[in-house]
Motif scaffolding. Structure first.
Motif, PDB file in Angstrom:
ATOM      1  N   ARG A 286       0.829  -1.200   0.000  1.00 25.61           N
ATOM      2  CA  ARG A 286       0.000   0.000   0.000  1.00 25.61           C
ATOM      3  C   ARG A 286       0.872   1.263   0.000  1.00 25.61           C
ATOM      4  NH1 ARG A 286      -5.238  -2.576   3.044  1.00 25.61           N
ATOM      5  NH2 ARG A 286      -3.920  -3.106   4.810  1.00 25.61           N
TER       6      ARG A 286
ATOM      7  N   ARG B 245       2.662   7.494  -7.959  1.00 23.17           N
ATOM      8  CA  ARG B 245       2.581   7.929  -9.355  1.00 23.17           C
ATOM      9  C   ARG B 245       1.783   6.932 -10.204  1.00 23.17           C
ATOM     10  NH1 ARG B 245       6.850   7.389 -13.186  1.00 23.17           N
ATOM     11  NH2 ARG B 245       7.334   5.444 -12.115  1.00 23.17           N
ATOM     12  N   GLY B 246       2.009   5.620  -9.963  1.00 27.26           N
ATOM     13  CA  GLY B 246       1.344   4.581 -10.751  1.00 27.26           C
ATOM     14  C   GLY B 246      -0.183   4.655 -10.655  1.00 27.26           C
ATOM     15  N   HIS B 247      -0.692   5.106  -9.489  1.00 28.86           N
ATOM     16  CA  HIS B 247      -2.146   5.237  -9.341  1.00 28.86           C
ATOM     17  C   HIS B 247      -2.659   6.395 -10.207  1.00 28.86           C
ATOM     18  CE1 HIS B 247      -1.085   2.566  -6.250  1.00 28.86           C
ATOM     19  NE2 HIS B 247      -1.598   3.152  -5.186  1.00 28.86           N
TER      20      HIS B 247
ATOM     21  N   GLU C  26      16.809  -3.279 -18.216  1.00 29.35           N
ATOM     22  CA  GLU C  26      17.360  -2.249 -17.320  1.00 29.35           C
ATOM     23  C   GLU C  26      18.802  -2.594 -16.957  1.00 29.35           C
ATOM     24  OE1 GLU C  26      14.883  -2.011 -13.843  1.00 29.35           O
ATOM     25  OE2 GLU C  26      13.073  -1.525 -14.971  1.00 29.35           O
TER      26      GLU C  26
ATOM     27  N   ALA D 146      14.547  -0.909  -5.624  1.00 29.66           N
ATOM     28  CA  ALA D 146      13.877   0.207  -6.296  1.00 29.66           C
ATOM     29  C   ALA D 146      14.430   1.529  -5.791  1.00 29.66           C
ATOM     30  CB  ALA D 146      12.374   0.146  -6.052  1.00 29.66           C
TER      31      ALA D 146
ATOM     32  N   GLU E 212       8.736   5.110  -9.008  1.00 29.32           N
ATOM     33  CA  GLU E 212      10.002   4.407  -9.182  1.00 29.32           C
ATOM     34  C   GLU E 212      10.706   4.955 -10.428  1.00 29.32           C
ATOM     35  OE1 GLU E 212       9.681   0.138  -8.601  1.00 29.32           O
ATOM     36  OE2 GLU E 212      11.520  -0.144  -9.748  1.00 29.32           O
TER      37      GLU E 212
ATOM     38  N   GLU F 204      13.406   6.894 -18.250  1.00 31.06           N
ATOM     39  CA  GLU F 204      12.528   5.731 -18.115  1.00 31.06           C
ATOM     40  C   GLU F 204      12.884   4.726 -19.210  1.00 31.06           C
ATOM     41  OE1 GLU F 204      10.119   4.732 -15.940  1.00 31.06           O
ATOM     42  OE2 GLU F 204       9.743   2.982 -17.195  1.00 31.06           O
TER      43      GLU F 204
END
Ligand code: 0WD
Ligand code: CA
Length: 379
Positions: free
Chosen positions: A96, A127-129, A187, A210, A229, A248
């Protein structure tokens, strides 16, 4: 007449049942000018190590180190090391907002609280949300659920895995597992642990590790604090100042026909744009893999130019729609979660083709602000 998402106020004599509020997601409703989006600035960072332990520093940050451009094309075997040198993160552990809350706690009394009221008016999330919110008007496959609680003014948003997503994760086909590994392996071919040295792809791929940047921005009148991330920093860029130095990394299938490129611009580039635009990451470096799993070509996409690939495509995506929808959702959430109580959770649910709906919950299993955070911040 009510606006979408506005809660009807009970009036004397108005005995009609209150309709459940919902928010439509049709792209046509969100066209219009691009809303205000503050240039994201980095407030800090943290790292997660090979055991997924938190450290309040940049120890997990890696350095962009592409292969020399001496006319040769790369030849990265993305399947190398699978599965014997793969340590995947335990996805049963639902973290979470915990790591982000730990960072917030460590930075109490710092710059961002110089005005305790800034955080009290802000939205805190991953950020992903926010990426998922941006792409919602165009998403036709995967729904989402976001849990929301208000605590000392701040609105916290934390994703909940949908039952369908859980089934998919638990029945993930072996080929898809390998494909996930290949993204991380790329990566490893492109990043070094120190600036100026070459990558070492001989080691393990451990997805517990991460580096996360914590950023401040604002969408319309919604102050935002979110963390994302970051794959690596480019020590070569003139301004080494985050987030403009961040890069990225992505992999994608090699494309051969104009139709394949068009589909790539419509679907993948939307997700890449949304993810990197939010934190202000200026460049996405794509490695295109052939059917044998080798990356033989690289291409850099500038985040701010991604929309140009679809600007003249009527049936494609538009950044204004993404940002206007996100702003509308944040207003909807702010207006729904009125009561300040870390044990009270509003669950926003969305499935493609429908509106965002909301349900109310108390305590387990949906309450997500941990006691160690609530207790440390109370007093
Ligand atoms: O608890 C949750 N529901 C979530 C936790 C959902 C999404 C992410 N996370 C965790 C991630 O593990 C990560 O450590 O939060 C951290 C940062 O998340 P974010 O930057 O907000 O997430 P997102 O933008 O979705 O993903 C960024 C990268 C991914 O890069 P690609 O290029 O694949 O988009 O984070 C990695 C991945 O490299 N990542 C994950 N790594 C391990 N486990 C996961 C995951 N579940 N999700 C994303
Ligand atoms: Ca990536």
């Amino acid at each position: 007449k009510r606006e979408a998402g506005e809660i009807e106020v009970a009036e004397p004599g108005n005995k009609l049942p209150r309709p459940a509020p919902s928010l439509p997601t049709d792209p046509a409703l969100y066209s219009g000018p691009f809303p205000y989006y503050r240039r994201p600035s980095e407030l800090g960072c943290f790292s997660l190590d090979a055991q997924r332990q938190y450290h309040g520093d940049a120890r997990a940050l890696r350095y962009y180190s592409p292969p020399p451009t001496n006319g040769q094309s790369p030849n990265f075997d993305l399947r190398d090391g699978y599965p014997d040198r793969y340590q995947p993160r335990d996805e049963e552990v639902q973290e979470r907002l915990d790591h982000l809350l730990r960072w917030l706690l460590a930075h109490r009394g710092h710059r961002l609280h110089y005005c305790k009221c800034w955080l009290a008016g802000a939205i805190v999330t991953w950020r992903g949300h926010l990426t998922k919110l941006l792409t919602t008007p165009y998403e036709r496959q995967e729904g989402w659920q976001l849990a929301a609680s208000r605590f000392q003014g701040t609105l916290y948003l934390s994703e909940v895995e949908t039952p369908a997503a859980r089934v998919q994760r638990l029945t993930r086909p072996p080929l898809l597992r390998e494909l996930m590994y290949m993204g991380y392996k790329f990566e490893q071919y492109m990043c070094a642990d120190k600036p100026g040295v070459s990558p070492d792809p001989s080691g393990e791929v451990n997805t517990n590790v991460a580096f996360c940047s914590v950023l401040r921005s604002r969408l319309g009148n919604h102050p935002l604090l979110f963390s994302g991330e970051v794959d690596c920093t480019n020590p070569q860029v003139p301004s080494t100042q985050p987030p403009t130095c961040y890069v990225e990394l992505k992999t994608s299938k090699e494309m051969h026909s104009p139709g394949q490129w068009k589909s790539f611009y419509r679907h993948k580039l939307l997700k890449w744009w949304a993810q990197s635009f939010l934190p202000g990451v200026p460049n996405v470096v794509a490695g295109f893999r052939n059917p044998e799993g080798f990356v033989c070509s690289l291409k850099t996409f500038r985040t701010m130019e991604m929309f140009e690939y679809v600007r003249n495509d009527r049936d494609s995506w538009n950044p204004s729609v993404c940002m206007n929808f996100c702003a509308a959702f944040l207003s909807f959430a702010q207006n729904t979660v009125v009561e300040d109580d870390p044990r009270l959770v509003y669950l926003f649910s969305w499935e493609p083709g429908g509106p965002v709906t909301v349900s109310e919950h108390r305590d387990a299993p949906h309450a997500f602000l941990p006691p160690w955070y609530v207790e440390a911040v109370t007093q």
